[in-house]
Write a protein that holds these residues in place. Structure first.
Motif, PDB file in Angstrom:
ATOM      1  N   ASN A 129      92.887 -30.489  44.085  1.00  0.00           N
ATOM      2  CA  ASN A 129      93.900 -31.353  43.491  1.00  0.00           C
ATOM      3  C   ASN A 129      95.188 -30.594  43.203  1.00  0.00           C
ATOM      4  OD1 ASN A 129      92.885 -33.903  43.433  1.00  0.00           O
ATOM      5  ND2 ASN A 129      91.853 -33.639  41.456  1.00  0.00           N
ATOM      6  N   PRO A 130      96.327 -31.134  43.628  1.00  0.00           N
ATOM      7  CA  PRO A 130      97.585 -30.482  43.292  1.00  0.00           C
ATOM      8  C   PRO A 130      97.957 -30.720  41.824  1.00  0.00           C
ATOM      9  CG  PRO A 130      98.006 -32.435  44.601  1.00  0.00           C
ATOM     10  CD  PRO A 130      96.515 -32.293  44.492  1.00  0.00           C
ATOM     11  N   LEU A 131      98.977 -30.013  41.403  1.00  0.00           N
ATOM     12  CA  LEU A 131      99.402 -30.047  40.001  1.00  0.00           C
ATOM     13  C   LEU A 131      99.698 -31.459  39.502  1.00  0.00           C
ATOM     14  CD1 LEU A 131     100.100 -28.299  37.587  1.00  0.00           C
ATOM     15  CD2 LEU A 131     102.399 -28.063  38.485  1.00  0.00           C
ATOM     16  N   GLN A 132     100.329 -32.279  40.349  1.00  0.00           N
ATOM     17  CA  GLN A 132     100.715 -33.623  39.897  1.00  0.00           C
ATOM     18  C   GLN A 132      99.487 -34.472  39.561  1.00  0.00           C
ATOM     19  OE1 GLN A 132     103.798 -34.019  39.308  1.00  0.00           O
ATOM     20  NE2 GLN A 132     104.664 -32.372  40.506  1.00  0.00           N
ATOM     21  N   VAL A 133      98.396 -34.266  40.314  1.00  0.00           N
ATOM     22  CA  VAL A 133      97.181 -35.039  40.036  1.00  0.00           C
ATOM     23  C   VAL A 133      96.533 -34.530  38.748  1.00  0.00           C
ATOM     24  CG1 VAL A 133      94.883 -35.634  40.884  1.00  0.00           C
ATOM     25  CG2 VAL A 133      96.811 -35.602  42.442  1.00  0.00           C
ATOM     26  N   TYR A 134      96.513 -33.221  38.591  1.00  0.00           N
ATOM     27  CA  TYR A 134      96.017 -32.616  37.338  1.00  0.00           C
ATOM     28  C   TYR A 134      96.766 -33.206  36.152  1.00  0.00           C
ATOM     29  CZ  TYR A 134      95.511 -28.882  33.819  1.00  0.00           C
ATOM     30  OH  TYR A 134      95.294 -28.175  32.666  1.00  0.00           O
ATOM     31  N   LEU A 135      98.082 -33.267  36.311  1.00  0.00           N
ATOM     32  CA  LEU A 135      98.953 -33.753  35.240  1.00  0.00           C
ATOM     33  C   LEU A 135      98.717 -35.241  34.970  1.00  0.00           C
ATOM     34  CD1 LEU A 135     101.243 -32.673  33.528  1.00  0.00           C
ATOM     35  CD2 LEU A 135     102.837 -33.335  35.304  1.00  0.00           C
ATOM     36  N   ARG A 136      98.548 -36.001  36.042  1.00  0.00           N
ATOM     37  CA  ARG A 136      98.334 -37.432  35.871  1.00  0.00           C
ATOM     38  C   ARG A 136      97.004 -37.694  35.161  1.00  0.00           C
ATOM     39  NH1 ARG A 136      95.877 -41.725  38.187  1.00  0.00           N
ATOM     40  NH2 ARG A 136      96.913 -43.670  37.639  1.00  0.00           N
ATOM     41  N   ASN A 137      95.976 -36.968  35.563  1.00  0.00           N
ATOM     42  CA  ASN A 137      94.686 -37.139  34.879  1.00  0.00           C
ATOM     43  C   ASN A 137      94.826 -36.857  33.399  1.00  0.00           C
ATOM     44  OD1 ASN A 137      93.598 -37.715  37.319  1.00  0.00           O
ATOM     45  ND2 ASN A 137      92.608 -35.719  37.617  1.00  0.00           N
ATOM     46  N   LEU A 138      95.623 -35.847  33.083  1.00  0.00           N
ATOM     47  CA  LEU A 138      95.809 -35.476  31.675  1.00  0.00           C
ATOM     48  C   LEU A 138      96.579 -36.563  30.921  1.00  0.00           C
ATOM     49  CD1 LEU A 138      95.519 -33.186  29.588  1.00  0.00           C
ATOM     50  CD2 LEU A 138      97.731 -32.352  30.349  1.00  0.00           C
ATOM     51  N   ILE A 139      97.659 -37.063  31.540  1.00  0.00           N
ATOM     52  CA  ILE A 139      98.521 -38.009  30.822  1.00  0.00           C
ATOM     53  C   ILE A 139      97.898 -39.393  30.758  1.00  0.00           C
ATOM     54  CG2 ILE A 139     100.728 -39.230  30.901  1.00  0.00           C
ATOM     55  CD1 ILE A 139     101.901 -36.703  32.192  1.00  0.00           C
ATOM     56  N   VAL A 140      97.395 -39.874  31.899  1.00  0.00           N
ATOM     57  CA  VAL A 140      96.930 -41.261  31.934  1.00  0.00           C
ATOM     58  C   VAL A 140      95.494 -41.378  31.438  1.00  0.00           C
ATOM     59  CG1 VAL A 140      96.502 -43.240  33.422  1.00  0.00           C
ATOM     60  CG2 VAL A 140      98.502 -41.822  33.798  1.00  0.00           C
ATOM     61  N   GLN A 141      94.645 -40.444  31.853  1.00  0.00           N
ATOM     62  CA  GLN A 141      93.232 -40.591  31.485  1.00  0.00           C
ATOM     63  C   GLN A 141      92.804 -39.677  30.355  1.00  0.00           C
ATOM     64  OE1 GLN A 141      92.394 -40.129  35.473  1.00  0.00           O
ATOM     65  NE2 GLN A 141      92.910 -42.250  35.831  1.00  0.00           N
ATOM     66  N   ASN A 142      93.749 -38.892  29.841  1.00  0.00           N
ATOM     67  CA  ASN A 142      93.416 -37.982  28.757  1.00  0.00           C
ATOM     68  C   ASN A 142      92.287 -37.027  29.107  1.00  0.00           C
ATOM     69  OD1 ASN A 142      94.932 -37.964  26.387  1.00  0.00           O
ATOM     70  ND2 ASN A 142      94.338 -40.087  26.005  1.00  0.00           N
ATOM     71  N   GLU A 143      92.236 -36.662  30.401  1.00  0.00           N
ATOM     72  CA  GLU A 143      91.175 -35.775  30.844  1.00  0.00           C
ATOM     73  C   GLU A 143      91.640 -34.333  30.778  1.00  0.00           C
ATOM     74  OE1 GLU A 143      89.982 -36.538  34.834  1.00  0.00           O
ATOM     75  OE2 GLU A 143      89.102 -38.462  34.253  1.00  0.00           O
ATOM     76  N   SER A 144      90.906 -33.526  30.057  1.00  0.00           N
ATOM     77  CA  SER A 144      91.244 -32.116  30.053  1.00  0.00           C
ATOM     78  C   SER A 144      90.025 -31.308  29.660  1.00  0.00           C
ATOM     79  CB  SER A 144      92.377 -31.837  29.084  1.00  0.00           C
ATOM     80  OG  SER A 144      92.559 -30.442  28.974  1.00  0.00           O
ATOM     81  N   ASN A 145      89.910 -30.134  30.254  1.00  0.00           N
ATOM     82  CA  ASN A 145      88.799 -29.254  29.871  1.00  0.00           C
ATOM     83  C   ASN A 145      89.213 -28.348  28.731  1.00  0.00           C
ATOM     84  OD1 ASN A 145      87.508 -30.260  32.168  1.00  0.00           O
ATOM     85  ND2 ASN A 145      88.565 -28.733  33.431  1.00  0.00           N
ATOM     86  N   ILE A 146      90.501 -28.433  28.401  1.00  0.00           N
ATOM     87  CA  ILE A 146      91.001 -27.470  27.427  1.00  0.00           C
ATOM     88  C   ILE A 146      90.500 -27.815  26.031  1.00  0.00           C
ATOM     89  CG2 ILE A 146      93.062 -26.501  26.383  1.00  0.00           C
ATOM     90  CD1 ILE A 146      94.525 -26.930  28.949  1.00  0.00           C
TER      91      ILE A 146
END
Lengths: 303, 290
Positions: B223-240
């Motif tokens: 996954n490129p950065l934009q998809v990583y970012l979208r998952n974080l913003i829209v789906q609140n998905e993060s491993n952090i």
């Protein structure tokens, strides 16, 4: 006839290197553009991945009939058309207005700063720009903080059907109109300045100059861009909507592209989704042909 | 001979005011997100952050720069941008050169073929099925091959090449130069503003697009950065992990999103001042030639 063929072959033999240069590009266009065009025949089939393009059964216009009688398609089609028309109505004149305004600026540092600020959003992806929009319009975002400060109730902008299309159109204008104004600025820069001098001699005011000299002079540029825009009327930026919409606003925000993605790729109704996509491309092609014809009569047009 | 009337001065003032307002419209949201990314958890949650950071801290960035998934996504995007743009430019130059020669036989046919792809397309599903057939789904090539040439950019460069005086390459031919030499030693150096502009267009396209990755990639590590970012913003998905060792929340999810947005635009912001003078010139050259 024969000698033409011989001449042609002779030409190719002497300039074979040019054709070799052309080859990778040609392969690209045939493989990645024309093969999918041929692939639209699955819109007339009941395509099965196991049987493939050649083995699947032809079913005529079944899928087209199905989506024309489908309520969900009607909603999606209406959304696409409405958002497009709003974008055309508000978004198309915006860069022209910006260019006209920027053209009047005589203070150089102001002009440079303004242009930098106007161009920059174009270089952000819709994920980033959309992320900023979602952040600023969220329940605790900047806009609501201002509303609350002045004693209003906070509004959940992104989850409100009434606002969604407005948000799409407005954010698109903020992101792209500055960039789009470059082309108009270039056209305005090419206008003969003696025309303005002559008009001023005759007592023309600024608004007369803009209306009677600048705008007519950049008419062909405006027409070309208008034709292009019209051809894309059913193709909204999928990157924008896919980023900003959510199930709450599907009813007003779902567009053909997101619908094709959902039905075609996530539900794997390949033939049906291809039929929808083919309908979209065909309407686009017809619109661009008609509008180009019309534009040519006014001295513009693409070809 | 100042002949500006009161009305014209007023109009001019209004003009500056409106332009400034539009400029601030793009600037303020950006500053707001930047401020959030640098503010403390309590300040963000209690809504005290507007356009400058409150209780300055850089925890969100520290967390982000420790996340493997972020690095991987950044790496995919960087590689895609570099390799993809190189491929774009190589193919576009190679194709634009023969097409810029008016004597080339079959030129009209090829141009017609290219232009038609701008008016009509097979659409999403046939393109997807093609990549599936070619076994390119879930490979890095799915990100760069389907957009290897942009018809629009090709036409722009072809027009630019056409404006190079033909006497130049005739004299080069006299000196024994072949087409390869003429292209790389004469055409490309003479078209630097156009080349730089197209490189920028292609690079921005690669760095920013995400929908092709959504369609063609479903392996997390590609996954490129934009998809990583979208998952974080829209789906609140993060491993952090947002807490520190003591189990206290140091970073608000909003702050982490803001920091990720900033980290993704940083390359663009750094490059922008260097590129601006190029692209304005390049775009204008392309535009005036129409």
């Amino acid at each position: 006839m024969r000698s033409a063929l011989v001449n042609g072959l002779k030409y190719i033999r002497t300039e074979w290197l040019l054709y070799l240069f052309l080859l990778p590009g040609l392969i690209y266009f045939v493989l990645f553009k024309y093969v999918p065009m041929y692939g639209v025949i699955i819109a007339f089939q009941d395509y099965s991945p196991f049987l493939g393009l050649t083995g699947s059964e032809f079913v005529g216009f079944k899928h087209f009939e199905r989506f024309f009688t489908d309520d969900e398609f009607f909603t999606v089609f209406r959304n696409t058309l409405l958002i497009s028309v709003y974008k055309l109505f508000w978004g198309f004149p915006a860069p022209i207005a910006l260019a006209l305004m920027l053209n009047e600026v005589r203070v150089n540092w102001f002009k440079r700063t303004a242009q930098t600020l106007f161009y920059i959003p174009h270089f952000f992806s819709w994920v980033i720009f959309g992320g900023i929009v979602i952040n600023v319009l969220s329940g605790t975002g900047l806009v609501n903080n201002i509303l609350v400060y002045f004693g209003f109730e906070p509004i959940l902008f992104m989850g409100e059907k009434a606002y969604f299309r407005t948000i799409l159109v407005a954010t698109d204008i903020v992101k792209e109109s500055g960039w789009a104004s470059i082309i108009y600025l270039a056209a305005i820069a090419g206008v003969d300045s003696t025309l303005y001098e002559a008009a001023r001699m005759d007592g023309a005011k600024k608004r007369h100059e803009i209306w009677h000299i600048t705008l007519p002079s950049i008419r062909s540029t405006i027409l070309i861009l208008f034709v292009l825009q019209l051809g894309n009327i059913l193709e909204l930026g999928v990157q924008q909507v896919f980023m900003l919409y959510n199930p709450v606003v599907y009813e007003v925000g779902d567009i053909i592209d997101t619908y094709v993605y959902r039905v075609g790729l996530t539900e794997q109704k390949y033939s049906f989704a291809t039929a929808v996509g083919l309908f979209q491309s065909t309407v686009g092609l017809i619109l661009i042909l008609i509008s180009n014809r019309a534009a040519r009569r006014y001295g513009g047009g693409l070809w | 001979m100042s002949r500006a009337s009161v009305g014209e001065k007023l109009g001019s003032g209004l003009n500056y005011l409106l332009l400034a307002a539009f400029g601030l419209l793009t600037l303020f949201p950006f500053l707001h997100v930047l401020a959030q990314s640098l503010s403390s958890h309590t300040a963000v949650v209690s809504n005290r952050v507007s356009i400058y950071p409150i209780d300055f801290q850089t925890e969100a960035y520290k967390l982000l720069f420790q996340d493997d998934a972020f690095y991987r996504a950044f790496g995919v995007s960087a590689m895609r941008t570099v390799l993809g743009t190189a491929l774009n430019m190589a193919l576009t130059c190679l194709m634009a050169y023969p097409l810029s020669r008016r004597t080339l036989k079959g030129r009209g046919f090829v141009m017609g073929m290219v232009v038609f792809t701008m008016l009509f397309s097979g659409g999403m599903i046939p393109s997807f099925l093609l990549l599936k057939e070619l076994k390119l789904l879930n490979t890095f090539f799915a990100l760069i091959l389907p957009s290897a040439i942009s018809a629009f950019n090709l036409i722009l460069l072809k027009n630019f090449f056409e404006s190079i005086p033909s006497s130049l390459d005739e004299s080069a031919k006299m000196d024994g130069a072949g087409h390869g030499t003429i292209l790389t030693r004469i055409y490309i150096p003479l078209s630097l503003p156009a080349i730089a502009t197209l490189t920028l267009f292609y690079a921005v396209m690669h760095w920013n697009s995400y929908f092709d990755a959504v369609m063609y990639i479903n392996k997390a590590e590609l996954n490129p950065l934009q998809v990583y970012l979208r998952n974080l913003i829209v789906q609140n998905e993060s491993n952090i992990e947002l807490t520190n060792n003591m189990g206290l929340f140091l970073v608000a999810p909003e702050t982490l999103k803001a920091a990720t947005i900033m980290a993704s635009v940083l390359p663009m912001i750094i490059l922008y001042p260097f590129l601006q003078k190029f692209f304005v010139k390049g775009v204008m050259l392309g535009a005036v030639k129409e």
